[in-house]
Design a protein around this motif. Structure first.
Motif, PDB file in Angstrom:
ATOM      1  N   GLU A 172     -38.305  12.139  87.851  1.00 59.01           N
ATOM      2  CA  GLU A 172     -37.421  13.278  88.406  1.00 59.01           C
ATOM      3  C   GLU A 172     -36.809  14.062  87.509  1.00 59.01           C
ATOM      4  OE1 GLU A 172     -34.263  10.618  89.905  1.00 59.01           O
ATOM      5  OE2 GLU A 172     -35.682   9.443  91.195  1.00 59.01           O
ATOM      6  N   GLN A 173     -36.617  13.928  86.291  1.00 67.10           N
ATOM      7  CA  GLN A 173     -36.026  14.832  85.470  1.00 67.10           C
ATOM      8  C   GLN A 173     -36.686  15.696  84.654  1.00 67.10           C
ATOM      9  OE1 GLN A 173     -33.091  15.348  86.152  1.00 67.10           O
ATOM     10  NE2 GLN A 173     -33.115  13.861  87.864  1.00 67.10           N
ATOM     11  N   ASN A 174     -38.030  15.683  84.571  1.00 66.60           N
ATOM     12  CA  ASN A 174     -39.017  16.240  83.682  1.00 66.60           C
ATOM     13  C   ASN A 174     -38.560  16.039  82.278  1.00 66.60           C
ATOM     14  OD1 ASN A 174     -41.219  18.007  83.382  1.00 66.60           O
ATOM     15  ND2 ASN A 174     -39.764  19.787  83.265  1.00 66.60           N
ATOM     16  N   VAL A 175     -38.419  14.886  81.647  1.00 62.46           N
ATOM     17  CA  VAL A 175     -38.184  14.445  80.470  1.00 62.46           C
ATOM     18  C   VAL A 175     -39.128  13.359  79.847  1.00 62.46           C
ATOM     19  CG1 VAL A 175     -35.768  15.172  80.637  1.00 62.46           C
ATOM     20  CG2 VAL A 175     -36.522  12.781  81.070  1.00 62.46           C
ATOM     21  N   ILE A 176     -39.179  13.453  78.725  1.00 59.05           N
ATOM     22  CA  ILE A 176     -40.240  12.396  78.101  1.00 59.05           C
ATOM     23  C   ILE A 176     -39.333  11.102  77.835  1.00 59.05           C
ATOM     24  CG2 ILE A 176     -41.496  11.696  76.274  1.00 59.05           C
ATOM     25  CD1 ILE A 176     -42.997  14.337  76.095  1.00 59.05           C
ATOM     26  N   GLY A 230     -28.816   6.516  92.478  1.00 58.77           N
ATOM     27  CA  GLY A 230     -29.693   6.439  91.108  1.00 58.77           C
ATOM     28  C   GLY A 230     -30.180   7.878  90.749  1.00 58.77           C
ATOM     29  N   GLN A 231     -30.620   8.654  91.515  1.00 55.71           N
ATOM     30  CA  GLN A 231     -30.893   9.928  91.472  1.00 55.71           C
ATOM     31  C   GLN A 231     -29.823  10.821  90.638  1.00 55.71           C
ATOM     32  OE1 GLN A 231     -33.024  11.878  94.597  1.00 55.71           O
ATOM     33  NE2 GLN A 231     -34.204  13.123  93.303  1.00 55.71           N
ATOM     34  N   ARG A 232     -28.765  10.836  91.242  1.00 55.00           N
ATOM     35  CA  ARG A 232     -27.711  11.381  90.840  1.00 55.00           C
ATOM     36  C   ARG A 232     -27.336  11.200  89.402  1.00 55.00           C
ATOM     37  NH1 ARG A 232     -23.793  11.386  96.266  1.00 55.00           N
ATOM     38  NH2 ARG A 232     -25.179  12.382  97.517  1.00 55.00           N
ATOM     39  N   LEU A 233     -27.299   9.767  89.158  1.00 52.57           N
ATOM     40  CA  LEU A 233     -26.871   9.652  88.030  1.00 52.57           C
ATOM     41  C   LEU A 233     -27.998   9.692  86.773  1.00 52.57           C
ATOM     42  CD1 LEU A 233     -24.288   7.985  86.375  1.00 52.57           C
ATOM     43  CD2 LEU A 233     -25.685   5.975  86.386  1.00 52.57           C
ATOM     44  N   ARG A 234     -29.008   9.623  87.062  1.00 52.85           N
ATOM     45  CA  ARG A 234     -30.216  10.019  86.427  1.00 52.85           C
ATOM     46  C   ARG A 234     -30.259  11.692  85.932  1.00 52.85           C
ATOM     47  NH1 ARG A 234     -33.233   5.765  89.328  1.00 52.85           N
ATOM     48  NH2 ARG A 234     -33.699   7.328  90.692  1.00 52.85           N
ATOM     49  N   GLU A 235     -29.811  12.369  86.759  1.00 55.71           N
ATOM     50  CA  GLU A 235     -29.573  13.789  86.809  1.00 55.71           C
ATOM     51  C   GLU A 235     -28.555  13.890  85.839  1.00 55.71           C
ATOM     52  OE1 GLU A 235     -29.285  17.967  89.411  1.00 55.71           O
ATOM     53  OE2 GLU A 235     -28.838  16.120  90.178  1.00 55.71           O
TER      54      GLU A 235
END
Length: 449
Positions: free
Chosen positions: A135-139, A416-421
């Motif tokens: 979702e966040q384009n991170v490794i 969850g998506q909001r917190l991950r962002e």
């Protein structure tokens, strides 16, 4: 988390200083799992893994390090017994990379699991880092490190202390050396750790040998309030642990660990997490100098530190004796709330705020958060670990977890998506708005000053 073996033709490959790494694809991410980053003889410092001469088949989950099961925590988090396989002598990490083109090196987030320094593993299903990476384009790199008697007790019988911390430094060296070849930015590395993992992240900031290995830390629910004045307790534990020999069978070591834990009783709240970092032993300064060390380190790191509203409610539910308090007519629930509030403040909240203020006054960039999600959800509420179903794994990963029993999957997905962002936004550049919130029932944050 089952997966299919990649075929020779379609397997993703990375040519790194560690060697050629062969990974596998999984629903939008490329995984490279179970990579050995170091080897470690019992009671010895880790030795970084040398470059491989043959391709590294990174297609199996990282095995856990030796540990005793904690049935109450297994039930709370929904961890199944078949996930408990472990090995001694080898240290592993796993990497998740978005399976999409990148225009620039991606930020890197390194997950340090919690578990009171005696429990946990990087590749548990509930800790799956795939959604965060995708979702966040991170490794995202998830790391295993030694635990308990084998990782966080030393300073006796010529055995070094802080071995688990040294393991994590070895893992960070691996990341620094190899992550660019996997599309990551070695100059944009954020540690994020929960509970003991957050405590480890905080102490890595003042450890020798970490210069340039990371730039930010997200310190989640670290029990900093019980991290000091532990020398007498560790001395008593060490006398009991000295009976364990270098060649004692592993099962006997784990049995002996239970006796070492009993030796730690009588030291107040510290007894609840007897294993941990030890000041005055490499790579940490003496206890009298840790505040000065954190002040000196402050300009080098951005931090995001916080706690949940009702941290210790988890431990109340897990303890049969304390749970009985809740059943007392009239006063039970009120006394329970008062106990949770007092212990949350003493173990987590007070020292998190102090940590952030000291960091900011010393010239560092610091944000503080309070997570309220789960408040009012009986019996756990906004307890310790409650953010983990939002940050890691997927709703199916948490289907057997008591802490989110009866929570709608749509809530886990949306919140969850909001917190991950939010977590990833901080990891990208260490910046957040000076104040903010993700709905009142999720998380609030503010900049320390």
């Amino acid at each position: 988390m089952p997966h299919a073996e990649p075929t020779e033709q379609d397997a993703p490959r990375f040519t790194t200083p560690a060697g050629e790494i062969i990974g596998w694809r999984d629903r939008g991410v490329i995984r490279a799992t179970g990579i050995r980053y170091a080897r470690a003889e019992r009671f010895c410092a880790p030795e970084d893994e040398p470059p491989a001469t043959m391709p590294i088949q990174a297609t199996q989950w990282s095995p856990a390090l030796p540990q005793n099961s904690i049935p109450e925590l297994d039930e709370a988090l929904g961890i199944t017994p078949q996930e408990a396989a472990y090995c001694e002598g080898e240290l592993h990490l796993s990497v998740a990379i978005p399976d999409s083109p990148a225009t620039a090196p991606r930020p890197v987030m390194v997950w340090i699991h919690g578990g009171s320094y005696v429990f946990g593993a990087a590749d548990l299903a509930v800790y799956d880092v795939r959604p965060l990476a995708l979702e966040q384009n991170v490794i995202v790199v998830a790391v295993n490190y030694r635990l308990g008697l084998l990782g966080f007790l030393g300073g006796y019988a010529n055995r070094p202390a802080n071995l688990g911390l040294l393991d994590l430094i070895s893992a960070l060296r691996w990341v620094n050396t190899n992550i660019a070849a996997m599309g990551g930015d070695p100059n944009n590395v954020t540690l994020f750790g929960h509970s003991a993992g957050g405590d480890a992240a905080a102490h890595l900031m003042i450890a020798e040998g970490i210069d340039g290995l990371f730039q930010r830390a997200i310190i989640q629910s670290a029990p900093l309030g019980i991290s000091r004045n532990r020398a007498k307790m560790h001395g008593k534990m060490s006398r009991k642990a000295a009976d364990v020999k270098d060649d004692t069978p592993l099962e006997e070591v784990l049995c002996a660990q239970e006796q070492v834990v009993k030796a730690a009783q009588g030291f107040g709240l510290r007894s609840a997490m007897p294993f941990g970092t030890q000041y005055g032993h490499y790579p940490l300064p003496i206890e009298a100098e840790v505040d000065a060390a954190w002040r000196r380190a402050a300009p080098k790191f951005d931090i995001f530190i916080g706690y949940t509203l009702e941290e210790t409610a988890l431990f109340l539910v897990m303890s049969r004796n304390l749970s009985r308090l809740r059943q007392f007519p009239l006063i039970g629930e009120r006394a329970t709330r008062a106990m949770v509030a007092a212990t949350t403040r003493k173990i987590y909240k007070r020292d998190a705020l102090m940590f952030a203020r000291r960091h900011a006054k010393a010239g560092g960039n610091a944000y503080v958060y309070r997570l309220d999600w789960g408040k009012g959800h009986y019996p756990f509420g906004a307890s310790h670990t409650i953010e983990l179903p939002l940050l890691l794994g997927e709703p199916a990963s948490w289907q057997y977890a008591d802490i989110v029993k009866d929570v709608e999957q749509t809530d886990l997905l949306e919140h969850g998506q909001r917190l991950r962002e939010l977590w990833a936004d901080f990891a990208r550049n260490g910046q957040l708005p000076p104040t903010g919130q993700l709905e009142p029932q999720i998380v609030q944050w503010w900049q320390a000053s």
